[in-house]
Design an enzyme around this catalytic site. Sequence first.
Site, short mmCIF file in Angstrom:
data_model
loop_
_atom_site.label_atom_id
_atom_site.label_comp_id
_atom_site.label_asym_id
_atom_site.label_seq_id
_atom_site.Cartn_x
_atom_site.Cartn_y
_atom_site.Cartn_z
N SER A 180 52.37 -79.83 27.44
CA SER A 180 53.36 -78.55 26.86
C SER A 180 52.70 -77.11 26.22
O SER A 180 51.40 -77.39 26.31
CB SER A 180 54.03 -79.11 26.01
OG SER A 180 54.12 -80.18 25.76
N1 SAH Z 1 51.87 -84.44 25.57
C1 SAH Z 1 51.86 -84.78 27.02
C2 SAH Z 1 52.85 -83.20 27.90
C3 SAH Z 1 54.06 -84.43 28.89
S1 SAH Z 1 55.24 -83.86 29.63
C4 SAH Z 1 51.10 -83.42 26.85
O1 SAH Z 1 49.67 -82.99 26.10
O2 SAH Z 1 49.95 -83.35 27.80
C5 SAH Z 1 55.84 -85.36 29.32
C6 SAH Z 1 55.35 -86.89 29.92
O3 SAH Z 1 55.52 -88.13 29.32
C7 SAH Z 1 55.04 -86.99 31.29
O4 SAH Z 1 53.61 -86.70 31.09
C8 SAH Z 1 55.52 -88.16 31.55
O5 SAH Z 1 55.30 -89.12 32.66
C9 SAH Z 1 56.54 -88.50 30.27
N2 SAH Z 1 57.09 -89.80 30.22
C10 SAH Z 1 58.25 -89.38 31.27
N3 SAH Z 1 59.24 -89.92 30.29
C11 SAH Z 1 59.32 -90.80 29.80
C12 SAH Z 1 59.29 -92.37 29.35
N4 SAH Z 1 60.82 -93.09 30.08
N5 SAH Z 1 58.48 -93.09 28.63
C13 SAH Z 1 56.85 -92.41 28.57
N6 SAH Z 1 56.79 -91.43 29.05
C14 SAH Z 1 57.87 -90.85 29.71
#
Ligand code: SAH
Length: 245
Positions: A94
């Site tokens: 993000s």
């Molecule tokens: N917090 C992260 C950014 C995340 S992007 C950072 O600091 O880098 C969103 C993430 O959520 C992605 O890696 C994606 O694979 C994950 N995601 C999407 N749906 C999800 C779910 N149902 N459960 C867990 N993770 C999920």
Amino acid sequence: MPHRYSLSWLLAALLPLAATPVLGDDYTQARQHLLSEIERDAQDTSLYLDREALDPRVMAVIGRVPRHEFVPANQRSNAYRNRPLPIGHGQTISQPYIVALMTDLIEPQPDHRVLEIGTGSGYQAAVLAELTGQVYSIEIIEELGEQASKRLARLGYDNVSVRLGDGYYGWEEHAPFDTIVVTAAASHVPPPLVAQLKPGGRMVIPVGSRFLTQQLVLIEKQQDGQLITRQLLPVRFVPLTGGHD
Ligand code: SAH
């Protein structure tokens, strides 16, 4: 003679540099610059958020966590730009301002137990780990979860546990949580997460369609279980995937 003059001038200019101790890593300045961009974003969005600046504790942590360790090698030169960056598998780390804002909104405390949904690179988890007691983070993509887990361990974040799975259902064994941070956009607030939030706790989550702008929503659970929900800011996150509707 002119050339001698220029040589001694050059030496005089270089010597103080050689004697300057190297503090921090090569990215210290870049992180300072990032902080000023986040401050500007906070001012630009102050009407949405009802505040002019973010918690100084959060800013200090953003000024310290090595974001370049959380991005792929080919993105390192961009690590301290105030932008989301690709981390593979169609996912992103993000934007630093959004990480700072979400961390600020949950009002982290040293004794807090935090649940994060969407580990991704592990960067948000690291920021949370600096300000709270224990972070539980769930990632649905196996390779990202494994990489983030190893990375966090290597960087010494021993108060973060990463698990593979669908974060929609939370992490029952460690509930209830003082705060929950969801970093992928959901069409609705997952009821299991609301159930796993402590009375008095706060959850921040982007809610909305995967194709349109979403709203960053702050939910406060009152002592009697009632929810106070506020839509704060239009945002854009990758979608929360998984088997639920
Ligand atoms: N917090 C992260 C950014 C995340 S992007 C950072 O600091 O880098 C969103 C993430 O959520 C992605 O890696 C994606 O694979 C994950 N995601 C999407 N749906 C999800 C779910 N149902 N459960 C867990 N993770 C999920």
